[in-house]
Scaffold this motif. Structure first.
Motif, PDB file in Angstrom:
ATOM      1  N   SER A   1     -42.344  29.706  10.160  1.00 36.15           N
ATOM      2  CA  SER A   1     -41.615  30.934   9.818  1.00 36.15           C
ATOM      3  C   SER A   1     -42.502  32.135  10.103  1.00 36.15           C
ATOM      4  O   SER A   1     -43.704  32.092   9.864  1.00 36.15           O
ATOM      5  N   ILE A   2     -41.898  33.181  10.629  1.00 31.99           N
ATOM      6  CA  ILE A   2     -42.611  34.462  10.780  1.00 31.99           C
ATOM      7  C   ILE A   2     -41.745  35.539  10.126  1.00 31.99           C
ATOM      8  O   ILE A   2     -40.553  35.643  10.419  1.00 31.99           O
ATOM      9  N   ILE A   3     -42.344  36.306   9.223  1.00 29.56           N
ATOM     10  CA  ILE A   3     -41.646  37.441   8.601  1.00 29.56           C
ATOM     11  C   ILE A   3     -42.397  38.686   9.051  1.00 29.56           C
ATOM     12  O   ILE A   3     -43.558  38.888   8.692  1.00 29.56           O
ATOM     13  N   SER A   4     -41.735  39.508   9.836  1.00 27.61           N
ATOM     14  CA  SER A   4     -42.419  40.676  10.403  1.00 27.61           C
ATOM     15  C   SER A   4     -41.392  41.776  10.592  1.00 27.61           C
ATOM     16  O   SER A   4     -40.201  41.554  10.371  1.00 27.61           O
ATOM     17  N   PRO A   5     -41.831  42.959  11.026  1.00 29.48           N
ATOM     18  CA  PRO A   5     -40.836  44.001  11.318  1.00 29.48           C
ATOM     19  C   PRO A   5     -39.859  43.554  12.411  1.00 29.48           C
ATOM     20  O   PRO A   5     -38.778  44.127  12.546  1.00 29.48           O
ATOM     21  N   LEU A   6     -40.231  42.541  13.198  1.00 29.48           N
ATOM     22  CA  LEU A   6     -39.346  42.063  14.271  1.00 29.48           C
ATOM     23  C   LEU A   6     -38.298  41.089  13.770  1.00 29.48           C
ATOM     24  O   LEU A   6     -37.423  40.674  14.531  1.00 29.48           O
ATOM     25  N   GLY A   7     -38.418  40.663  12.508  1.00 29.23           N
ATOM     26  CA  GLY A   7     -37.388  39.766  12.003  1.00 29.23           C
ATOM     27  C   GLY A   7     -37.864  38.902  10.868  1.00 29.23           C
ATOM     28  O   GLY A   7     -39.067  38.719  10.671  1.00 29.23           O
ATOM     29  N   PHE A   8     -36.902  38.397  10.110  1.00 26.85           N
ATOM     30  CA  PHE A   8     -37.208  37.507   8.987  1.00 26.85           C
ATOM     31  C   PHE A   8     -36.908  36.086   9.426  1.00 26.85           C
ATOM     32  O   PHE A   8     -35.814  35.573   9.212  1.00 26.85           O
ATOM     33  N   GLY A   9     -37.862  35.460  10.042  1.00 24.16           N
ATOM     34  CA  GLY A   9     -37.667  34.109  10.558  1.00 24.16           C
ATOM     35  C   GLY A   9     -38.145  34.042  11.996  1.00 24.16           C
ATOM     36  O   GLY A   9     -38.111  35.041  12.725  1.00 24.16           O
ATOM     37  N   THR A  10     -38.618  32.863  12.414  1.00 22.18           N
ATOM     38  CA  THR A  10     -39.181  32.719  13.760  1.00 22.18           C
ATOM     39  C   THR A  10     -38.148  33.028  14.841  1.00 22.18           C
ATOM     40  O   THR A  10     -38.460  33.690  15.836  1.00 22.18           O
ATOM     41  N   LEU A  11     -36.883  32.581  14.630  1.00 21.10           N
ATOM     42  CA  LEU A  11     -35.871  32.802  15.669  1.00 21.10           C
ATOM     43  C   LEU A  11     -35.653  34.284  15.938  1.00 21.10           C
ATOM     44  O   LEU A  11     -35.607  34.710  17.093  1.00 21.10           O
ATOM     45  N   GLU A  12     -35.545  35.068  14.875  1.00 26.93           N
ATOM     46  CA  GLU A  12     -35.373  36.523  15.046  1.00 26.93           C
ATOM     47  C   GLU A  12     -36.565  37.122  15.780  1.00 26.93           C
ATOM     48  O   GLU A  12     -36.422  38.017  16.611  1.00 26.93           O
ATOM     49  N   ASN A  13     -37.751  36.612  15.456  1.00 23.26           N
ATOM     50  CA  ASN A  13     -38.961  37.117  16.110  1.00 23.26           C
ATOM     51  C   ASN A  13     -38.972  36.781  17.597  1.00 23.26           C
ATOM     52  O   ASN A  13     -39.313  37.617  18.432  1.00 23.26           O
ATOM     53  N   LEU A  14     -38.598  35.553  17.930  1.00 23.00           N
ATOM     54  CA  LEU A  14     -38.594  35.142  19.338  1.00 23.00           C
ATOM     55  C   LEU A  14     -37.567  35.945  20.127  1.00 23.00           C
ATOM     56  O   LEU A  14     -37.798  36.325  21.276  1.00 23.00           O
ATOM     57  N   LYS A  15     -36.427  36.216  19.483  1.00 27.10           N
ATOM     58  CA  LYS A  15     -35.388  36.995  20.149  1.00 27.10           C
ATOM     59  C   LYS A  15     -35.907  38.411  20.438  1.00 27.10           C
ATOM     60  O   LYS A  15     -35.696  38.960  21.514  1.00 27.10           O
ATOM     61  N   ALA A  16     -36.612  38.987  19.464  1.00 29.90           N
ATOM     62  CA  ALA A  16     -37.153  40.338  19.644  1.00 29.90           C
ATOM     63  C   ALA A  16     -38.187  40.360  20.776  1.00 29.90           C
ATOM     64  O   ALA A  16     -38.207  41.282  21.603  1.00 29.90           O
ATOM     65  N   ILE A  17     -39.042  39.342  20.816  1.00 30.45           N
ATOM     66  CA  ILE A  17     -40.049  39.279  21.888  1.00 30.45           C
ATOM     67  C   ILE A  17     -39.345  39.129  23.239  1.00 30.45           C
ATOM     68  O   ILE A  17     -39.694  39.798  24.216  1.00 30.45           O
ATOM     69  N   GLN A  18     -38.322  38.293  23.268  1.00 27.52           N
ATOM     70  CA  GLN A  18     -37.545  38.109  24.497  1.00 27.52           C
ATOM     71  C   GLN A  18     -37.006  39.459  24.991  1.00 27.52           C
ATOM     72  O   GLN A  18     -36.965  39.724  26.187  1.00 27.52           O
ATOM     73  N   ASN A  19     -36.623  40.328  24.041  1.00 27.92           N
ATOM     74  CA  ASN A  19     -36.078  41.649  24.397  1.00 27.92           C
ATOM     75  C   ASN A  19     -37.156  42.722  24.527  1.00 27.92           C
ATOM     76  O   ASN A  19     -36.844  43.906  24.571  1.00 27.92           O
ATOM     77  N   PHE A  20     -38.419  42.327  24.540  1.00 23.97           N
ATOM     78  CA  PHE A  20     -39.544  43.268  24.644  1.00 23.97           C
ATOM     79  C   PHE A  20     -39.556  44.292  23.513  1.00 23.97           C
ATOM     80  O   PHE A  20     -39.973  45.426  23.688  1.00 23.97           O
ATOM     81  N   ASP A  21     -39.026  43.933  22.346  1.00 27.07           N
ATOM     82  CA  ASP A  21     -39.065  44.849  21.200  1.00 27.07           C
ATOM     83  C   ASP A  21     -40.478  44.899  20.646  1.00 27.07           C
ATOM     84  O   ASP A  21     -41.187  43.905  20.671  1.00 27.07           O
ATOM     85  N   SER A  22     -40.839  46.045  20.075  1.00 29.33           N
ATOM     86  CA  SER A  22     -42.135  46.150  19.424  1.00 29.33           C
ATOM     87  C   SER A  22     -41.954  46.575  17.978  1.00 29.33           C
ATOM     88  O   SER A  22     -41.090  47.394  17.655  1.00 29.33           O
ATOM     89  N   ALA A  23     -42.787  46.021  17.118  1.00 28.74           N
ATOM     90  CA  ALA A  23     -42.783  46.417  15.699  1.00 28.74           C
ATOM     91  C   ALA A  23     -43.441  47.774  15.509  1.00 28.74           C
ATOM     92  O   ALA A  23     -43.310  48.391  14.454  1.00 28.74           O
TER      93      ALA A  23
ATOM     94  N   GLN B   1     -47.232  39.467  33.069  1.00 25.00           N
ATOM     95  CA  GLN B   1     -46.615  40.796  33.132  1.00 25.00           C
ATOM     96  C   GLN B   1     -45.127  40.779  32.874  1.00 25.00           C
ATOM     97  O   GLN B   1     -44.532  41.811  32.601  1.00 25.00           O
ATOM     98  N   ASP B   2     -44.510  39.608  33.008  1.00 27.59           N
ATOM     99  CA  ASP B   2     -43.083  39.510  32.697  1.00 27.59           C
ATOM    100  C   ASP B   2     -42.841  38.126  32.110  1.00 27.59           C
ATOM    101  O   ASP B   2     -43.600  37.199  32.391  1.00 27.59           O
ATOM    102  N   HIS B   3     -41.784  37.996  31.307  1.00 29.16           N
ATOM    103  CA  HIS B   3     -41.476  36.669  30.786  1.00 29.16           C
ATOM    104  C   HIS B   3     -41.246  35.735  31.974  1.00 29.16           C
ATOM    105  O   HIS B   3     -40.664  36.136  32.976  1.00 29.16           O
ATOM    106  N   GLU B   4     -41.690  34.503  31.808  1.00 26.73           N
ATOM    107  CA  GLU B   4     -41.580  33.588  32.939  1.00 26.73           C
ATOM    108  C   GLU B   4     -41.347  32.173  32.424  1.00 26.73           C
ATOM    109  O   GLU B   4     -41.985  31.744  31.467  1.00 26.73           O
TER     110      GLU B   4
END
Lengths: 201, 380
Positions: B10-32, B349-352
């Motif tokens: 589990s990851i609880i961060s400004p990017l989300g409450f839960g690992t899935l939300e966090n991975l989705k945010a990273i996928q979208n290049f979101d930053s906390a 430099q880009d998701h791959e």
């Protein structure tokens, strides 16, 4: 498959007194302020290490304990360090927090982590070895035993220095010991408690 | 000797409450990392990753009274709760709790909120352990910025010592005035969101987060799982607050890890670096990676997404590494522009999408500490 390990030396600093292997080696007048007590040990041991004067009190206790424990000489540079305490770096945290009102002090802030002590000891003895700093409510012999056994079993170290170095509200409790594969008393919970707890009187 | 795995997390961060939300945010290049104006130490504000207390209290009130727990305790509990919810049949009597933190409830210092012993790291850990009714006394690793990964190593080693049969590793740290003012006193805070390994990097951004992972043997028949192979720490023996210019400790930890496990640098599919975006740290890492022959290994720093989350950072990065391996996915090193280090690195430099099997996680911190850890995907 549990391996045999030995405690080969120990140091206790408590109640204005310093003991090595159970023998009193230094005593200062009681209720001396801690900085003077520490300087007294430094002078008594005839140490010459100017970095000592820059350290916070917690690191000074760790540094002095190791110098006494090892006669200021660690030959095996792979000697691992496993240290722990109860109050983390709280003594220095509070001192740093007092500077926050005016000018936050970078030289205090750097000591607001308990593992800085491990950095100081590593620099002094040029150890590029395994390090860990743990925190527990009270001295936990089993935790030291389990973690050091792992290092020996995985062949990550042949010698380990362990330290319980606690300081808060001017109360200190320092106990260090050295573990090797042989050559001393058995390294187990009972022996460790006996070394930690006696009154020495 | 049974192997241990990185199980539920589990990851609880400004990017989300839960690992899935966090991975989705990273996928979208979101930053906390957002601009904030709530610190008296920054006239013009500062960039950091802060978790909204309202959201924490909303989530936490589903389980217990938010008034009775500190911000960090709530984050740790929420994170561990998510791990338990995903893990069937965890025996509370046989599960250890290892907490990774640098400053714990330091935000309470001098406030008079909560009882005064709450400032002790062991007290905070005890409250978290009691919340879940864990029988074993919690263990706290407080070893600067390598704590999160060192706690995973500790879990593995203590399971091998049969202290418990599996362990929850939970990490947490806050962006407090204490830590902000300290990093600012070093002039280490970047005026813009941090840019690890870039030639325009200007320092760290701080972030707050909690994370948790269950470590233990895995008897499931899952298709892929991530095994903890080994970890090695090494001190620089050089300076208490500055990294070694030759990357000595980091190089040594990687080199020993490779030798112990008969691994060549070319076998590493992915390197999860520390990458704080301070001048000295990133330069040091590049030198150590170069010495270890890792110039061509795809590497990222996740600090552009999260900021530096201190005692949580290496734990979050290990969890993301786990998911990178499982998804065969390399995530871009956010905010990287052009190389600003003296050695060639293969910055992602880009998701791959790429087949991945073996990953190296590294971390370095104050006190001259360094850690290198190997994680491997096991295919059945």
């Amino acid at each position: 498959m549990s391996i045999e390990l030995s405690i080969i030396n120990s140091v206790t600093i408590r109640d204005s007194k310093v003991y090595k292997n159970g023998q009193l080696i230094f005593k200062s007048e009681p209720d001396l302020v801690i900085s003077k007590f520490l300087k007294g040990i430094y002078r008594d041991q005839n140490l010459k290490y100017p970095k000592f004067f820059k350290m916070d009190s917690l690191s000074k206790f760790g540094y002095l304990g190791v110098e006494i424990l090892t006669n200021a000489n660690i030959q095996d540079k792979e000697t691992a360090l496993i240290f722990a305490n109860s109050a983390s770096s709280l003594e220095t945290d509070e001192a740093y927090a007092r500077t926050m009102a005016e000018f936050p002090s970078p030289s205090l802030f750097v000591y607001t982590l308990p593992n800085i002590m491990l950095g100081e000891i590593s620099i002094r003895h040029q150890l590029r070895s395994e390090n860990i700093f743990l925190v527990s409510e009270a001295f936990d012999p089993a935790l030291f035993i389990d973690y050091s056994r792992g290092l020996f079993q995985q062949e990550k170290a042949d010698k380990v220095l362990c330290g319980w170095v606690n300081l808060h509200n001017n109360e200190y409790d320092v106990f260090l010991w050295e573990i090797a594969r042989s050559g001393g008393i058995d390294f187990n919970e009972e022996e460790l408690k006996k070394l930690y707890l006696p009154t020495h009187e | 000797m049974s192997r241990n795995y990185l199980l539920s997390d589990s990851i609880i961060s400004p990017l989300g409450f839960g690992t899935l939300e966090n991975l989705k945010a990273i996928q979208n290049f979101d930053s906390a990392l957002k601009h904030h104006n709530n610190s008296k130490f920054f006239k013009n504000g500062y960039y950091a990753g802060l978790i909204d207390i309202e959201r924490i209290n909303d989530e936490f009130s589903k389980h217990a009274d938010p008034v009775k727990y500190t911000k960090l305790e709530k984050l740790l509990i929420l994170s561990i709760k998510q791990v338990f919810d995903q893990s069937n049949s965890v025996d509370l009597n046989a599960t250890g709790l290892i907490i990774s933190t640098t400053k714990g409830n330091i935000d309470l210092l001098g406030t008079g909120e909560f009882s005064s012993d709450r400032i002790y790291l062991w007290k905070m850990a005890k409250i978290v352990a009691e919340f879940f009714g864990l029988k074993h006394k919690p263990i706290i690793v407080s070893n600067a910025c390598i704590s999160g990964a060192l706690a995973i190593k500790t879990a593995n080693d203590l399971i091998e010592a049969r202290r418990f049969s599996n362990a929850i590793v939970a990490g947490g740290d806050l962006v407090s005035e204490f830590v902000l003012s300290g990093f600012q006193s070093f002039q280490a805070i970047s005026p813009k969101p941090c840019r690890p390994f870039s030639n325009d990097r200007e320092g760290v951004s701080l972030g707050e987060a909690a994370a948790a992972v269950l470590i233990g043997p895995d008897f499931s028949k899952d298709q892929g799982k991530i095994q903890y192979i080994d970890a090695v720490t090494a001190n620089d023996a050089n300076h208490i607050s500055g990294p070694s210019r030759t990357g000595e400790g980091l190089f040594k930890s990687i080199n020993r890890l490779f030798e112990r496990n008969n691994i060549e640098s070319s076998q590493i599919d992915y390197l999860s670096a520390h990458g704080t975006a301070t001048n000295y740290n990133d330069a040091m890492e590049a030198i150590a990676f170069d010495r270890a022959g890792l110039n061509n290994t795809p590497v990222n720093s996740l600090k552009g997404y999260y900021g530096h989350t201190l005692g949580t950072s290496a734990l979050i990065e290990s969890i993301i590494t786990k998911h990178s391996l499982l998804k065969d996915k390399l995530y871009a090193s956010l905010n990287f522009t052009a190389s600003g280090v003296s050695k060639d690195l293969n910055i992602i430099q880009d998701h791959e999408n790429r087949e991945l099997s073996l990953a190296l996680k590294t971390a370095s911190g104050f006190g001259g500490c360094n850690l290198a850890m190997l994680l491997k995907k096991e295919r059945i």
